[in-house]
Design an enzyme around this catalytic site. Sequence first.
Site, PDB file in Angstrom:
ATOM      1  N   ASN A 116      -0.383  -3.733  -6.185  1.00 10.86           N
ATOM      2  CA  ASN A 116      -0.739  -3.992  -4.632  1.00 10.86           C
ATOM      3  C   ASN A 116      -0.658  -5.293  -3.972  1.00 10.86           C
ATOM      4  O   ASN A 116      -1.097  -5.692  -2.833  1.00 10.86           O
ATOM      5  CB  ASN A 116      -2.281  -3.310  -4.377  1.00 10.86           C
ATOM      6  N   GLY A 126     -12.102  13.064 -11.963  1.00  8.54           N
ATOM      7  CA  GLY A 126     -10.755  13.064 -11.536  1.00  8.54           C
ATOM      8  C   GLY A 126      -9.735  12.607 -12.702  1.00  8.54           C
ATOM      9  O   GLY A 126     -10.357  11.802 -13.700  1.00  8.54           O
ATOM     10  N   ALA A 127      -8.433  12.850 -12.424  1.00  5.40           N
ATOM     11  CA  ALA A 127      -7.388  12.487 -13.464  1.00  5.40           C
ATOM     12  C   ALA A 127      -6.011  12.155 -12.808  1.00  5.40           C
ATOM     13  O   ALA A 127      -5.087  12.325 -13.269  1.00  5.40           O
ATOM     14  CB  ALA A 127      -7.482  13.444 -14.679  1.00  5.40           C
ATOM     15  N   GLY A 128      -6.172  11.597 -11.589  1.00  7.16           N
ATOM     16  CA  GLY A 128      -4.912  11.176 -10.944  1.00  7.16           C
ATOM     17  C   GLY A 128      -4.687   9.713 -11.007  1.00  7.16           C
ATOM     18  O   GLY A 128      -5.324   9.074 -12.245  1.00  7.16           O
ATOM     19  N   GLY A 129      -3.921   9.208 -10.232  1.00 10.28           N
ATOM     20  CA  GLY A 129      -3.559   7.752 -10.364  1.00 10.28           C
ATOM     21  C   GLY A 129      -4.859   6.875 -10.228  1.00 10.28           C
ATOM     22  O   GLY A 129      -4.902   5.817 -11.198  1.00 10.28           O
ATOM     23  N   THR A 155       0.884  -1.337   0.052  1.00  8.51           N
ATOM     24  CA  THR A 155       0.046  -0.151   0.029  1.00  8.51           C
ATOM     25  C   THR A 155       0.854   1.262   0.010  1.00  8.51           C
ATOM     26  O   THR A 155       2.161   1.000  -0.016  1.00  8.51           O
ATOM     27  CB  THR A 155      -1.197  -0.220   1.186  1.00  8.51           C
ATOM     28  N   ASP A 193      -6.768  -3.998  -7.180  1.00  5.80           N
ATOM     29  CA  ASP A 193      -7.575  -2.847  -6.868  1.00  5.80           C
ATOM     30  C   ASP A 193      -8.793  -2.614  -7.904  1.00  5.80           C
ATOM     31  O   ASP A 193      -9.792  -2.563  -7.472  1.00  5.80           O
ATOM     32  CB  ASP A 193      -6.873  -1.375  -6.672  1.00  5.80           C
ATOM     33  N   LEU A 246     -14.712   6.237  -4.426  1.00  4.16           N
ATOM     34  CA  LEU A 246     -13.517   5.309  -4.067  1.00  4.16           C
ATOM     35  C   LEU A 246     -13.119   5.523  -2.374  1.00  4.16           C
ATOM     36  O   LEU A 246     -12.604   4.583  -2.041  1.00  4.16           O
ATOM     37  CB  LEU A 246     -12.387   5.487  -4.711  1.00  4.16           C
ATOM     38  N   LYS A 267       3.229   1.557  -3.660  1.00  8.35           N
ATOM     39  CA  LYS A 267       2.809   0.655  -4.836  1.00  8.35           C
ATOM     40  C   LYS A 267       3.454   0.720  -6.178  1.00  8.35           C
ATOM     41  O   LYS A 267       3.463  -0.173  -6.919  1.00  8.35           O
ATOM     42  CB  LYS A 267       1.251   1.401  -5.105  1.00  8.35           C
TER      43      LYS A 267
HETATM   44  P1  ATR Z   1      -4.661   9.409  -6.477  1.00 10.17           P
HETATM   45  O1  ATR Z   1      -3.360   8.654  -6.990  1.00 10.17           O
HETATM   46  O2  ATR Z   1      -5.380   9.057  -5.395  1.00 10.17           O
HETATM   47  O3  ATR Z   1      -5.775   9.487  -7.632  1.00 10.17           O
HETATM   48  P2  ATR Z   1      -3.768  12.129  -7.367  1.00 10.17           P
HETATM   49  O4  ATR Z   1      -3.042  11.327  -8.424  1.00 10.17           O
HETATM   50  O5  ATR Z   1      -2.953  13.253  -6.377  1.00 10.17           O
HETATM   51  O6  ATR Z   1      -4.391  10.924  -6.285  1.00 10.17           O
HETATM   52  O7  ATR Z   1      -5.151  12.972  -7.884  1.00 10.17           O
HETATM   53  C1  ATR Z   1      -5.864  13.440  -7.103  1.00 10.17           C
HETATM   54  C2  ATR Z   1      -7.268  13.883  -8.136  1.00 10.17           C
HETATM   55  O8  ATR Z   1      -7.914  14.840  -7.235  1.00 10.17           O
HETATM   56  C3  ATR Z   1      -6.649  14.807  -9.302  1.00 10.17           C
HETATM   57  O9  ATR Z   1      -7.582  14.369 -10.326  1.00 10.17           O
HETATM   58  C4  ATR Z   1      -7.171  16.368  -8.642  1.00 10.17           C
HETATM   59  O10 ATR Z   1      -7.518  17.188  -9.665  1.00 10.17           O
HETATM   60  P3  ATR Z   1      -6.264  18.140 -10.457  1.00 10.17           P
HETATM   61  O11 ATR Z   1      -5.765  16.909 -11.645  1.00 10.17           O
HETATM   62  O12 ATR Z   1      -6.857  19.153 -11.276  1.00 10.17           O
HETATM   63  O13 ATR Z   1      -5.278  18.333  -9.539  1.00 10.17           O
HETATM   64  C5  ATR Z   1      -8.333  15.989  -7.812  1.00 10.17           C
HETATM   65  N1  ATR Z   1      -8.481  16.896  -6.779  1.00 10.17           N
HETATM   66  C6  ATR Z   1      -7.801  17.341  -5.698  1.00 10.17           C
HETATM   67  N2  ATR Z   1      -8.172  18.186  -5.019  1.00 10.17           N
HETATM   68  C7  ATR Z   1      -9.377  18.652  -5.903  1.00 10.17           C
HETATM   69  C8  ATR Z   1     -10.116  20.080  -5.568  1.00 10.17           C
HETATM   70  N3  ATR Z   1     -10.309  20.711  -4.494  1.00 10.17           N
HETATM   71  N4  ATR Z   1     -11.029  20.164  -6.898  1.00 10.17           N
HETATM   72  C9  ATR Z   1     -11.071  19.210  -7.772  1.00 10.17           C
HETATM   73  N5  ATR Z   1     -10.315  18.186  -7.878  1.00 10.17           N
HETATM   74  C10 ATR Z   1      -9.351  18.031  -6.935  1.00 10.17           C
END
Ligand code: ATR
Length: 290
Positions: free
Chosen positions: A91, A130-133, A66, A106, A226, A70
Amino acid sequence: MIDGKTKVYGLIGNPVEHTMSPLIHNTIAEQLGEPMVYVPFPVERGKAGEAVAGAKALSIQGLNVTVPFKSEVIPYLNGLDGIARRIGAVNTLVAEGDGYRGYNTDMPGLLRAMHSDGFGVENRDVMILGAGGAARAVAYLCAENGAKQVFLLNRTLGKAQEIAVEINAFCEKELIRPMLLSEWEKIPGDGFLAVQATSVGLYPNVNDTVIEDRGFYKKLEAGYDLIYRPWKTKFMKLVEQEDGSAFNGLKMLLYQAVIAYELWNRTQVPESLSEAVYLRMRKEWESNEA
Ligand code: ATR
């Protein structure tokens, strides 16, 4: 009973104090009569390599991985399963030869959670927030499991576009459509399955959500967050207000563990047992909340 034949499994991460994984794995093992024990191992940052080598030296049969290891653990593995390779995160480690092979359970866990709720991404219109990991992994899940169309909405358009380019190349069609969160009104139709994959709404910011407009939630048939702390996020409340079905991330946590257990023990965990474990997790969760 732990004896000389007990197989040892565990979790490496930092922190690991609040993990529910031992509850899940030890309950399943006990019920299925498997001679194994599962323990959390706190690992210092930067020591993923030592942890993997040490685990192998101690004949530990398998590990979960975790935060924050990861991705960091990948260079120390013998090989990677396809999903883990595409997502770039592991994971679950399964003993193989003189080391471990890395898997990612996951996303299969999320899919199995959806199926147990009577939903799925197969042939569905999906929205990902969202567009993070995590969002990128959900987008791969959609690509690999026959989603019809996928709108990927993010605060930062560039990040959504990057994911879309990568995954559309992978599936050789324009499946993922990147958009700004503020542009949701441009999305035609309704009956969507939405996955909330940002960290917004996580405890203690329980009144936050990335989209407030009721009109957005009218487009949804079901919403998966999630997050599972709080139990019902603001996103989930808004989904339910517009008569959609809302689910948190706890079942995903259950099924990622169930799939890891199945990989380690080359077995199938009966659905009735998974459901019983889920009830225990809910009890545990509620006693921690109180
Ligand atoms: P993880 O790996 O858990 O997905 P991450 O890679 O840090 O975490 O991604 C966080 C996501 O939350 C991103 O899509 C981020 O948007 P940005 O790409 O614009 O940064 C989104 N996020 C975090 N805080 C936010 C907020 N206050 N409003 C909108 N989106 C947010």
